[in-house]
Scaffold this active site. Structure first.
Site, PDB file in Angstrom:
ATOM      1  NE  ARG A  45     -19.471  63.524 -56.054  1.00 38.40           N
ATOM      2  CZ  ARG A  45     -19.354  64.816 -55.701  1.00 38.40           C
ATOM      3  NH1 ARG A  45     -18.239  65.259 -55.151  1.00 38.40           N
ATOM      4  NH2 ARG A  45     -20.335  65.657 -55.916  1.00 38.40           N
ATOM      5  CE1 TYR A  97      -5.792  43.245 -64.595  1.00 39.96           C
ATOM      6  CE2 TYR A  97      -6.305  45.560 -64.920  1.00 39.96           C
ATOM      7  CZ  TYR A  97      -6.703  44.240 -64.887  1.00 39.96           C
ATOM      8  OH  TYR A  97      -8.012  43.928 -65.128  1.00 39.96           O
ATOM      9  CG  ASP A 169      -1.571  46.559 -58.844  1.00 43.99           C
ATOM     10  OD1 ASP A 169      -1.967  45.794 -57.939  1.00 43.99           O
ATOM     11  OD2 ASP A 169      -2.190  46.714 -59.907  1.00 43.99           O
ATOM     12  CE  LYS A 194      -8.906  41.099 -60.319  1.00 42.59           C
ATOM     13  NZ  LYS A 194      -7.786  41.834 -60.861  1.00 42.59           N
TER      14      LYS A 194
HETATM   15  C1  PLP Z   1      -7.622  43.015 -61.639  1.00 45.89           C
HETATM   16  C2  PLP Z   1      -6.420  43.831 -61.443  1.00 45.89           C
HETATM   17  C3  PLP Z   1      -6.474  45.232 -61.548  1.00 45.89           C
HETATM   18  C4  PLP Z   1      -7.738  45.972 -61.939  1.00 45.89           C
HETATM   19  O1  PLP Z   1      -8.715  45.835 -60.976  1.00 45.89           O
HETATM   20  P1  PLP Z   1     -10.292  45.910 -61.287  1.00 45.89           P
HETATM   21  O2  PLP Z   1     -10.891  45.715 -59.939  1.00 45.89           O
HETATM   22  O3  PLP Z   1     -10.585  44.800 -62.252  1.00 45.89           O
HETATM   23  O4  PLP Z   1     -10.558  47.232 -61.879  1.00 45.89           O
HETATM   24  C5  PLP Z   1      -5.319  45.943 -61.301  1.00 45.89           C
HETATM   25  N1  PLP Z   1      -4.151  45.325 -60.987  1.00 45.89           N
HETATM   26  C6  PLP Z   1      -4.067  43.987 -60.899  1.00 45.89           C
HETATM   27  C7  PLP Z   1      -2.754  43.366 -60.555  1.00 45.89           C
HETATM   28  C8  PLP Z   1      -5.189  43.196 -61.121  1.00 45.89           C
HETATM   29  O5  PLP Z   1      -5.085  41.867 -61.044  1.00 45.89           O
END
Ligand code: PLP
Length: 378
Positions: A45, A97, A169, A194
């Site tokens: 961890r 998001y 983000d 992604k």
């Molecule tokens: C998918 C996404 C998230 C969240 O990510 P997870 O891996 O699904 O927890 C956060 N910000 C954006 C812009 C996203 O497309």
């Protein structure tokens, strides 16, 4: 060294064997030969060699000092928000998001963190929202699903004057196309699920920070709260990263061509893509990013046309998520924004004739043949 070369040559290789990929250290604990001198790794961890290799390449690619890998993009976001305290105020862009909207509004507000959502496309709105207890500005650009652009340099310039942290983000762009830390931001978050993973086969998150103080704060949460990414998934993300540039180049080219093609279809009313000449944020976007990316949205003339297209389309997976090598079409009103009240959705322009497409690496002609057929209900 250019970005595409870094992706391949700046990843660590295994020092013991010369293996070109860091092994998956599937381990929880480590033998301590000398209890007076604890080794670098003592418990997974707190640290794991596979995770460390991923975190090091992530920090290099974003131009940060330290990176941290989490179990998901939302684990990354929640861990970053956990460095704040009750009574702190954070300004967040309103088309952030959906998951970020949910936990900031539901969970962090309950814990006493004050939140204001603003239209960050207008820097003035950010400025107006800042109060004496404001500690940070949380941005996402381009935004989801309408690809609105925030002027990062203007927002960061203002934040510096007021001594506020800027968190971005950067999921939609990936570090290949946009590096907010180089523009002066303090923290970058990724859903590595992604574009970084890129193959729709792993859920993960990354945080990259500037400076020792933030590195210390985020590590405290990563180790203490413990939402870490497992070694197998870290390895998959490192493997995904090696092809980030070539995937993104093809996906972005497909998006550029599809945006043009959509404009020519009689069923299409409007296309949202920062690569289009008349996109309102285009010049700001291209001043802070190296390309328009591989995600676009469009509105059909009728709701029925949108629903038919989703039913008929074969070369796009109808699904949530984005950034994979396969084209993914999503229907925001029923998927990412289903929990948003109708009134709010309409105010933001998220209507039921809206479809978001994340382009994959398919051959472009196959996509348009299939998409045209789907419009014509064939
Ligand atoms: C998918 C996404 C998230 C969240 O990510 P997870 O891996 O699904 O927890 C956060 N910000 C954006 C812009 C996203 O497309």
């Amino acid at each position: 060294m250019k970005f595409g070369t870094k992706l391949v040559h700046e990843q660590a290789i295994d020092q013991q064997t010369g293996a070109l990929s860091i092994p998956i250290y599937q381990v929880s604990t480590y033998h301590q030969a000398d209890i007076d001198n604890p080794p670098e790794f003592d418990y997974s961890r707190s640290g794991n060699p596979t995770r460390k290799a991923l975190e090091e390449i992530a920090a290099k690619l974003e131009g940060g000092d330290k990176a941290f890998a989490f179990a998901s993009g939302m684990a990354a976001t929640s861990s970053v928000l956990s460095i704040f305290s009750a009574g702190d105020h954070i300004v967040i862009c309103e088309d952030v998001y959906g998951g970020t909207f949910r936990i900031s509004n539901g969970l962090f507000r309950r814990l006493g963190v004050e939140i204001t959502f603003v239209d960050a496309g207008k820097t003035e709105e950010i400025k107006k929202a800042v109060k004496a207890n404001t500690k940070a500005i949380f941005l996402e650009t381009p935004s989801n699903p309408l690809l609105k652009i925030t002027d990062l340099k203007a927002a960061i310039g203002f934040a510096k004057e007021k001594d506020l942290l800027v968190i971005v983000d950067n999921t939609f762009m990936s570090p290949y196309l946009q590096r907010p830390l180089e523009l002066g931001a303090d923290i970058v978050i990724h859903s590595a699920t992604k574009f970084i993973g890129g193959h729709s086969d792993v859920v993960g998150g990354l945080v990259v920070v500037k400076g020792k103080d933030l590195a210390h704060k985020v590590y405290y949460v990563q180790n203490g709260f413990g939402a870490i990414l497992g070694p197998q998934d870290c390895w998959l993300l490192m493997r995904g990263l090696k092809t980030l540039k070539i995937r993104m180049d093809v996906q972005q080219k497909n998006a550029e061509k599809l945006a043009q093609w959509l404009l020519e279809q009689p069923e299409v009313e409007q296309v949202f893509y920062p690569g289009l000449p008349d996109h309102p944020g285009r010049s700001v976007h291209l001043s802070q990013a190296d390309g328009p990316g591989a995600v676009l949205s469009f509105k059909t003339r009728t709701v029925e046309q949108a629903r038919n297209w989703m039913k008929n389309v074969k070369l796009a997976a109808v699904a949530v998520s984005l950034g994979g090598v396969e084209t993914i079409a999503s229907y925001p009103v029923k998927m990412s924004h289903a929990s948003m009240p109708l009134k709010e959705r309409e105010r933001l322009g998220i209507t039921d004739n809206l479809i978001r497409v994340s382009l994959g690496i398919e051959e472009f002609d196959d996509l348009t043949e299939d998409f045209g057929r789907a419009f014509r209900n064939e």
